[in-house]
Design a protein around this motif. Structure first.
Motif, PDB file in Angstrom:
ATOM      1  N   LEU A 127       0.849  -1.189   0.000  1.00 15.28           N
ATOM      2  CA  LEU A 127       0.000   0.000   0.000  1.00 15.28           C
ATOM      3  C   LEU A 127       0.881   1.234   0.000  1.00 15.28           C
ATOM      4  CD1 LEU A 127      -2.557  -1.024   2.720  1.00 15.28           C
ATOM      5  CD2 LEU A 127      -3.027  -0.670   0.313  1.00 15.28           C
ATOM      6  N   VAL A 128       0.617   2.139  -0.918  1.00 14.66           N
ATOM      7  CA  VAL A 128       1.364   3.391  -0.954  1.00 14.66           C
ATOM      8  C   VAL A 128       0.377   4.536  -0.763  1.00 14.66           C
ATOM      9  CG1 VAL A 128       2.862   4.896  -2.311  1.00 14.66           C
ATOM     10  CG2 VAL A 128       3.147   2.415  -2.461  1.00 14.66           C
ATOM     11  N   GLY A 129       0.406   5.134   0.407  1.00 13.96           N
ATOM     12  CA  GLY A 129      -0.461   6.276   0.703  1.00 13.96           C
ATOM     13  C   GLY A 129       0.199   7.553   0.212  1.00 13.96           C
ATOM     14  N   ILE A 130      -0.621   8.426  -0.359  1.00 17.75           N
ATOM     15  CA  ILE A 130      -0.112   9.735  -0.778  1.00 17.75           C
ATOM     16  C   ILE A 130      -0.336  10.702   0.388  1.00 17.75           C
ATOM     17  CG2 ILE A 130      -0.249  11.582  -2.495  1.00 17.75           C
ATOM     18  CD1 ILE A 130       0.491   8.897  -3.751  1.00 17.75           C
ATOM     19  N   LEU A 131       0.773  11.204   0.892  1.00 13.81           N
ATOM     20  CA  LEU A 131       0.688  12.136   2.029  1.00 13.81           C
ATOM     21  C   LEU A 131       0.418  13.556   1.538  1.00 13.81           C
ATOM     22  CD1 LEU A 131       3.624  10.869   4.258  1.00 13.81           C
ATOM     23  CD2 LEU A 131       1.167  10.632   4.657  1.00 13.81           C
ATOM     24  N   ARG A 132      -0.335  14.342   2.313  1.00 15.19           N
ATOM     25  CA  ARG A 132      -0.733  13.939   3.638  1.00 15.19           C
ATOM     26  C   ARG A 132      -2.191  13.479   3.710  1.00 15.19           C
ATOM     27  NH1 ARG A 132       2.929  18.147   3.733  1.00 15.19           N
ATOM     28  NH2 ARG A 132       1.292  19.608   3.224  1.00 15.19           N
ATOM     29  N   GLY A 133      -2.955  13.769   2.643  1.00 19.18           N
ATOM     30  CA  GLY A 133      -4.404  13.585   2.695  1.00 19.18           C
ATOM     31  C   GLY A 133      -4.903  12.179   2.959  1.00 19.18           C
TER      32      GLY A 133
ATOM     33  N   VAL B 282       0.718  -3.312  -6.198  1.00 26.04           N
ATOM     34  CA  VAL B 282       0.716  -2.055  -5.454  1.00 26.04           C
ATOM     35  C   VAL B 282      -0.676  -1.431  -5.498  1.00 26.04           C
ATOM     36  CG1 VAL B 282       1.713   0.277  -5.331  1.00 26.04           C
ATOM     37  CG2 VAL B 282       3.158  -1.661  -6.004  1.00 26.04           C
ATOM     38  N   LEU B 283      -1.102  -0.909  -4.361  1.00 27.26           N
ATOM     39  CA  LEU B 283      -2.343  -0.131  -4.320  1.00 27.26           C
ATOM     40  C   LEU B 283      -2.004   1.266  -3.827  1.00 27.26           C
ATOM     41  CD1 LEU B 283      -5.512  -0.294  -4.668  1.00 27.26           C
ATOM     42  CD2 LEU B 283      -5.587  -0.565  -2.186  1.00 27.26           C
ATOM     43  N   VAL B 284      -2.208   2.243  -4.703  1.00 25.10           N
ATOM     44  CA  VAL B 284      -1.988   3.635  -4.328  1.00 25.10           C
ATOM     45  C   VAL B 284      -3.273   4.160  -3.698  1.00 25.10           C
ATOM     46  CG1 VAL B 284      -1.334   5.936  -5.143  1.00 25.10           C
ATOM     47  CG2 VAL B 284      -0.460   3.905  -6.319  1.00 25.10           C
ATOM     48  N   VAL B 285      -3.125   4.774  -2.536  1.00 27.11           N
ATOM     49  CA  VAL B 285      -4.295   5.250  -1.797  1.00 27.11           C
ATOM     50  C   VAL B 285      -4.222   6.767  -1.657  1.00 27.11           C
ATOM     51  CG1 VAL B 285      -5.543   5.124   0.396  1.00 27.11           C
ATOM     52  CG2 VAL B 285      -4.411   3.079  -0.523  1.00 27.11           C
ATOM     53  N   ASP B 286      -5.288   7.432  -2.065  1.00 24.69           N
ATOM     54  CA  ASP B 286      -5.318   8.889  -1.881  1.00 24.69           C
ATOM     55  C   ASP B 286      -6.685   9.326  -1.365  1.00 24.69           C
ATOM     56  OD1 ASP B 286      -4.284  11.433  -1.751  1.00 24.69           O
ATOM     57  OD2 ASP B 286      -4.018  11.698  -3.903  1.00 24.69           O
ATOM     58  N   ASP B 287      -6.725  10.547  -0.870  1.00 24.98           N
ATOM     59  CA  ASP B 287      -7.971  11.066  -0.305  1.00 24.98           C
ATOM     60  C   ASP B 287      -9.000  11.377  -1.377  1.00 24.98           C
ATOM     61  OD1 ASP B 287      -6.452  13.183  -1.307  1.00 24.98           O
ATOM     62  OD2 ASP B 287      -6.658  14.461   0.465  1.00 24.98           O
TER      63      ASP B 287
END
Ligand code: IMP
Ligand code: MG
Length: 180
Positions: A38-44, A98-103
């Motif tokens: 999991l790759v979170g996009i910071l900061r949201g 990979v799962l990119v996670v964003d707000d």
């Protein structure tokens, strides 16, 4: 900050909770037993990701978690048009799911940049998951694989999303009304 208020709740806590559980279950089904980076996009993404990973855990899905910082927004509500990778993720994504996670998916610039970058690092498969989607705002053609809620073209805050770095802590999604 100009005068504004955030009293109008667009998505209450219980709706967020229910939808996150549904998303995790759906993503888990599509994974078919494989593990996920999991790759979170910071900061949201921080609050959404924190709830999502606990839901993955309850579904028995193994995850590794990392973050990227991509910057395009200034201090207002409009995107600057260029995206800069300010921090790459440290996990070696080569050959990984990979799962990119964003707000929120807005113009599409941030996520399309993130996907291209992770593919260039050799990821096997890059999928994307966003809590919110504003389809009417798209500048770059891009659709997320998993969407929590479509939202109209209004500025929203809470559950990780900010206005000038404020309101990320709200446990729900509110609409910002500018009064000045
Ligand atoms: P995009 O690159 O235009 O798709 O923008 C994505 C980023 O813009 C998101 O990760 C948010 O940080 C920010 N953003 C877009 N719309 C909103 C909003 O309504 N509220 C808060 N942040 C937003
Ligand atoms: Mg932001």
């Amino acid at each position: 900050m100009e005068p504004h208020h955030v009293h109008d709740v667009l998505i209450p806590e219980t709706d967020l909770e229910g939808r996150v559980a549904e998303l995790a279950a759906g993503i888990g089904r599509d994974l078919d037993g494989r593990e996920l980076v999991l790759v979170g996009i910071l900061r949201g993404s921080f609050m959404f990701l924190a709830d999502l990973v606990r839901s993955f855990h309850r579904h028995g899905i193994r995850t590794r978690i990392d973050f990227m910082i991509l910057e395009s927004y200034g201090s207002g509500t409009e995107s600057s048009g260029t995206v800069r990778l300010a921090r790459d993720c440290s996990i070696d994504v080569a050959g990984q799911d990979v799962l990119v996670v964003d707000d929120i998916l807005d113009t599409g610039r941030t996520l399309s940049h993130a996907v291209r970058h992770l593919e260039s690092r050799g990821a096997l498969r890059v999928r994307t998951c966003v809590l919110l989607d504003k389809p009417s705002r798209r500048v770059v053609p891009f659709e997320a694989d998993y969407v929590g809620f479509p939202v109209p073209d209004v500025f929203v805050v809470g559950y990780g999303l900010d206005y000038d770095h404020y309101y990320r802590d709200l446990p729900w999604i509110s609409k910002v009304t500018f009064t000045g």
